[in-house]
Design a protein around this motif. Structure first.
Motif, PDB file in Angstrom:
ATOM      1  N   HIS A  68       0.842  -1.200   0.000  1.00  0.00           N
ATOM      2  CA  HIS A  68       0.000   0.000   0.000  1.00  0.00           C
ATOM      3  C   HIS A  68       0.877   1.250   0.000  1.00  0.00           C
ATOM      4  N   ALA A 126       0.738   4.275  -0.003  1.00  0.00           N
ATOM      5  CA  ALA A 126      -0.269   5.327   0.110  1.00  0.00           C
ATOM      6  C   ALA A 126       0.322   6.723   0.185  1.00  0.00           C
ATOM      7  N   ALA A 153      -5.227   7.120  -3.668  1.00  0.00           N
ATOM      8  CA  ALA A 153      -4.808   6.143  -2.661  1.00  0.00           C
ATOM      9  C   ALA A 153      -5.528   4.812  -2.866  1.00  0.00           C
ATOM     10  N   ALA A 154      -6.820   4.872  -3.198  1.00  0.00           N
ATOM     11  CA  ALA A 154      -7.579   3.628  -3.399  1.00  0.00           C
ATOM     12  C   ALA A 154      -7.038   2.846  -4.580  1.00  0.00           C
ATOM     13  N   THR A 167      -4.045   2.488  -5.450  1.00  0.00           N
ATOM     14  CA  THR A 167      -2.798   1.809  -5.120  1.00  0.00           C
ATOM     15  C   THR A 167      -2.999   0.617  -4.201  1.00  0.00           C
ATOM     16  N   ARG A 168      -4.244   0.367  -3.799  1.00  0.00           N
ATOM     17  CA  ARG A 168      -4.481  -0.758  -2.892  1.00  0.00           C
ATOM     18  C   ARG A 168      -4.465  -2.077  -3.640  1.00  0.00           C
ATOM     19  N   PRO A 169      -4.022  -3.141  -2.975  1.00  0.00           N
ATOM     20  CA  PRO A 169      -4.046  -4.475  -3.604  1.00  0.00           C
ATOM     21  C   PRO A 169      -5.458  -4.824  -4.059  1.00  0.00           C
ATOM     22  N   SER A 183      -6.995  -3.602  -6.668  1.00  0.00           N
ATOM     23  CA  SER A 183      -7.624  -2.585  -7.508  1.00  0.00           C
ATOM     24  C   SER A 183      -7.545  -3.001  -8.960  1.00  0.00           C
TER      25      SER A 183
END
Length: 283
Positions: free
Chosen positions: A233, A235, A270-271, A273-275, A277
């Motif tokens: 993440h 972030a 940020a969302a 870059t989350r696993p 996505s």
């Protein structure tokens, strides 16, 4: 999931129209849904095998269903694709002026729509069949070169003032205002906006926003590619954080950047870059 991806470089004489070809093959055991980000470009998919659906959450009639060959965009909002099974094809990413020239019709008729190629003239449908019948990517890319060169030989040129306006706006990364753009080409703001939208699909102000977004979106993508192994993440954002990225890409502040991502990508930076996505953008 993507099982094969091959990049092809067009003939040098075509490079100002087409940056690259992407040959792909993918297999999805179950439904695979992706969110596709908005863009000021046009995407041409000439595929075979498993069909897919393209949906725009803003309007059901803008999508395409059960097709493996279609043209999309330019889009000023995100859309989604859904497929299952095994499919293959070639993706061609076009600037709006290149698409206007190759297709021979104003992009105002295609903006915010995904249209099966059989509705756009027989040459694209025939080309898809020819590509599907060839044994390798090199042969397919060579056939694309020949087909696009043949189209350019018979289609009319884009109005040079509109082409100059596009190049100035693109060269500024979306930073040139409409007033300055109109002054550069010798038209009123209103006349430029009307002609630009008719021929390239979207008004210059919207294209400027999309050009800024595409730059920021690409930076987010690079963050994912360069994140250390195990960094699930990242972030903090690229190059010092989201506020720094916003300033570098011409946004007023971080909040402005986030609002544009929500509108054009359907999620915050940020969302994305989350696993897990499943967002993509051919640019």
């Amino acid at each position: 999931m993507l099982t094969e991806a091959v990049i092809g470089l067009p003939d040098p004489r075509l490079r100002r129209y087409v940056d690259r070809y992407l040959g792909y093959r993918e297999r999805a055991a179950g439904p695979l849904v992706r969110r596709e980000a908005a863009g000021a470009f046009v995407v041409l998919i000439l595929g075979w095998g498993a069909p897919l659906d393209v949906t725009d959450p803003r309007a059901a009639d803008r999508g395409a269903h059960a097709t493996n060959a279609f043209l999309a965009g330019p889009f000023d909002g995100w859309c989604a694709t859904r497929t299952a099974g095994e499919g293959a094809g070639v993706q061609v990413l076009l600037t709006a002026p290149a698409a206007r020239r190759l297709l021979g019709l104003p992009l105002g008729e295609l903006a915010n729509r995904a249209v099966p190629v059989d509705r756009l003239g027989g040459w694209l449908a025939r080309l898809r069949e020819e590509l599907a019948g060839l044994p390798d990517w090199a042969g397919r890319f060579a056939r694309l070169d020949a087909a696009l060169a043949a189209r350019l030989a018979v289609t009319g040129r884009v109005d040079p003032r509109l082409l100059r306006a596009w190049r100035l706006l693109d060269g500024s990364g979306g930073g040139l205002g409409v007033g300055a753009l109109a002054e550069e080409v010798g038209w009123s703001r209103r006349h430029l906006a009307v002609r630009f939208r008719q021929e390239f699909g979207l008004p210059p102000k919207t294209v400027a926003r999309l050009l800024r977004f595409q730059r920021a979106y690409a930076a987010v993508g690079r963050t994912l590619l360069t994140a250390p192994a195990g960094d699930a993440h990242p972030a903090a954002g690229p190059g010092g954080g989201w506020a720094e990225l916003a300033a570098r890409c011409g946004y007023y502040d971080q909040s402005h950047l986030i609002r544009e991502f929500r509108e054009f990508a359907g999620a915050t930076p940020a969302a994305l870059t989350r696993p897990g996505s499943h967002s993509s953008n051919p640019g």
